[in-house]
Each structure stands twice: as structure tokens, then as C-alpha cells.
Design a protein around this motif. Structure first.
Motif, short mmCIF file in Angstrom:
data_model
loop_
_atom_site.label_atom_id
_atom_site.label_comp_id
_atom_site.label_asym_id
_atom_site.label_seq_id
_atom_site.Cartn_x
_atom_site.Cartn_y
_atom_site.Cartn_z
N MET A 1 0.85 -1.18 0.00
CA MET A 1 0.00 0.00 0.00
C MET A 1 0.89 1.24 0.00
O MET A 1 1.85 1.32 0.75
CB MET A 1 -0.91 0.02 1.23
N LYS A 2 0.54 2.16 -0.87
CA LYS A 2 1.27 3.42 -0.96
C LYS A 2 0.47 4.51 -0.25
O LYS A 2 -0.74 4.64 -0.47
CB LYS A 2 1.48 3.78 -2.44
N VAL A 3 1.15 5.29 0.61
CA VAL A 3 0.50 6.37 1.37
C VAL A 3 1.08 7.70 0.89
O VAL A 3 2.30 7.90 0.93
CB VAL A 3 0.72 6.20 2.88
N TYR A 4 0.19 8.58 0.44
CA TYR A 4 0.60 9.90 0.00
C TYR A 4 0.15 10.92 1.06
O TYR A 4 -1.05 11.10 1.28
CB TYR A 4 -0.04 10.26 -1.35
N SER A 5 1.13 11.58 1.68
CA SER A 5 0.79 12.61 2.69
C SER A 5 0.57 13.95 1.99
O SER A 5 1.29 14.29 1.05
CB SER A 5 1.91 12.74 3.72
N ILE A 6 -0.45 14.69 2.49
CA ILE A 6 -0.84 15.95 1.87
C ILE A 6 -0.82 17.04 2.94
O ILE A 6 -1.41 16.87 4.02
CB ILE A 6 -2.25 15.85 1.26
N GLY A 7 -0.16 18.18 2.67
CA GLY A 7 -0.11 19.29 3.65
C GLY A 7 0.86 20.37 3.22
O GLY A 7 1.36 20.37 2.09
N ARG A 8 1.09 21.30 4.18
CA ARG A 8 1.98 22.43 3.91
C ARG A 8 3.45 22.09 4.10
O ARG A 8 4.32 22.80 3.61
CB ARG A 8 1.65 23.59 4.86
N GLU A 9 3.76 21.05 4.86
CA GLU A 9 5.15 20.73 5.15
C GLU A 9 5.88 20.29 3.88
O GLU A 9 5.28 19.65 2.99
CB GLU A 9 5.23 19.60 6.19
N GLU A 10 7.16 20.59 3.86
CA GLU A 10 7.96 20.21 2.71
C GLU A 10 8.23 18.71 2.67
O GLU A 10 8.59 18.19 1.62
CB GLU A 10 9.28 20.98 2.74
N SER A 11 8.06 18.03 3.82
CA SER A 11 8.27 16.58 3.84
C SER A 11 7.08 15.80 3.29
O SER A 11 7.16 14.59 3.12
CB SER A 11 8.54 16.14 5.28
N CYS A 12 5.94 16.47 3.02
CA CYS A 12 4.75 15.79 2.49
C CYS A 12 4.98 15.41 1.03
O CYS A 12 5.76 16.04 0.29
CB CYS A 12 3.53 16.72 2.59
N ASP A 13 4.28 14.38 0.62
CA ASP A 13 4.37 13.96 -0.78
C ASP A 13 3.70 14.96 -1.70
O ASP A 13 4.18 15.20 -2.82
CB ASP A 13 3.72 12.57 -0.95
N ILE A 14 2.55 15.48 -1.27
CA ILE A 14 1.85 16.49 -2.06
C ILE A 14 1.84 17.76 -1.21
O ILE A 14 1.16 17.82 -0.18
CB ILE A 14 0.43 16.03 -2.40
#
Length: 200
Positions: free
Chosen positions: A1-14
Motif C-alpha cells: 500500500m502506498k501512502v501519500y501525505s498531503i499538507g503544507r510541510e515540505e516533507s509531504c508527498d503532495i
């Protein structure tokens, strides 16, 4: 399973660029399974909306590429950023089916083209087998004929032997059999010669 993190942080995927701080540092997460099924989980204070409806925080909600996902009504999810694994699976499945069909078609084509020439070779073998079968009755019919010929020759030989035995003299010269009857014809021959001289 692939998890894409979304947010303002630069470490997020999106990464969502928002200077108003409405978007959380880690606003949401999109989970994508190997089969292409997707769920989204909200971790924000201002909420995540699926088709205009706010979802409960920390609860995975199933979504598809047709759904409109917005983060606090400030930004929308760009589906082009998420790889379409389901489409890849479908493509691979289609390619596999096409490859199998090509292999089957190639084998069938090879057999159909080579089968025409290969089917001609057994025909003479069957013809040879038939000719041998037809020859066997001929040999069987020839055997009685030869037997008849052998019988005829044996009959002729036996007839000749009987005739030879009938023509043979009764006794061999130079041997006394002790029977006067056999010697009598030899003595009578000179008497028959003298008889004509007497009549003269």
C-alpha cells in the motif's frame, strides 16, 4: 500500500502552498492499494471535503478519481499527481491477454501452414500400408495355384514312374532268378527264327 501525505510541510508527498495557514502541516493522507483502491483520511483542523461533504477526522473514506476532494475549500486534489495504479494494472492485464492471443495465433498459424505439408507425408505411408495389405491376399491366392501345380507335376511324375516300371524287363541280365518262366522267352526266340526256314 502506498501512502501519500498531503499538507503544507515540505516533507509531504503532495505540498499545498498556503500562506494563510488554513491548510494544516499534515492535512490528510491518501492510501492507495496495489489493486488501485483508494481511501482518504483527514488529519486537519479545518476539514477535508469529498464532493462538498466534510469527512470525519481519522476515518478512512473510500474515494475514486472521479471524486472532487478539497482541503478546507482552499485547494483541490490534483489527480494527475497520483499515479494511476489501477490503470497500470488494467494495461498490464490487456497487454498480457494480447500477448497470450498473439502466441496462440502464432502457434495456430504455424500449425496451419506447416500442417498442410505435414499432413501430406502420412498419406503415402497409409498408401504403402494399403498396398502391402492388398499384396498379402495376392500371395495367399498364389499359394493354392502353386500347390495345384505341384500336385500336377507329382501326378505326371508318378505316371511316368509307373510307365517306366511297366516297360522295364522282368529280370536283370546276368542273374539267375531260379525261375524257368523268365528264361523261357529267350529260348523261344531262336525257334521262331528257324520256323520260317523250314517252310522254304
Amino acid at each position: 500500500m502506498k501512502v501519500y501525505s498531503i499538507g503544507r510541510e515540505e516533507s509531504c508527498d503532495i505540498i499545498i502552498d498556503d500562506r494563510t495557514d488554513v491548510i494544516s502541516r499534515r492535512h490528510a493522507a491518501l492510501n492507495v492499494t496495489s489493486m488501485g483502491k483508494m481511501t482518504i483520511v483527514d488529519y486537519s483542523h479545518n476539514g477535508t471535503y469529498v464532493n462538498g461533504i466534510r469527512i470525519s477526522p481519522n476515518v478512512p473514506v473510500p474515494v475514486t478519481r472521479k471524486d472532487n476532494i478539497s482541503f478546507a475549500h482552499v485547494a483541490r486534489l490534483d489527480w494527475h499527481v497520483i499515479p494511476n495504479t489501477q490503470a497500470k494494472i488494467i494495461r498490464y492485464a490487456i497487454l498480457a491477454v494480447v500477448a497470450v492471443l498473439l502466441v496462440i495465433g502464432g502457434v495456430w498459424g504455424y500449425k496451419s501452414f506447416s500442417g498442410g505439408s505435414g499432413s501430406e507425408t502420412p498419406v503415402p505411408q497409409e498408401a504403402v500400408a494399403d498396398s502391402t495389405l492388398t499384396q498379402k491376399p495376392d500371395t495367399l491366392t498364389q499359394k493354392p495355384d502353386t500347390l495345384k501345380q505341384d500336385k500336377d507335376t507329382l501326378k505326371q511324375d508318378s505316371v511316368q514312374i509307373i510307365q517306366i516300371k511297366r516297360k522295364a524287363p522282368a529280370g536283370k541280365p546276368g542273374k539267375d532268378t531260379g525261375k524257368g518262366k523268365k528264361d523261357a522267352p529267350k529260348k523261344e526266340e531262336p525257334k521262331q527264327e528257324e520256323a520260317p526256314t523250314r517252310f522254304r
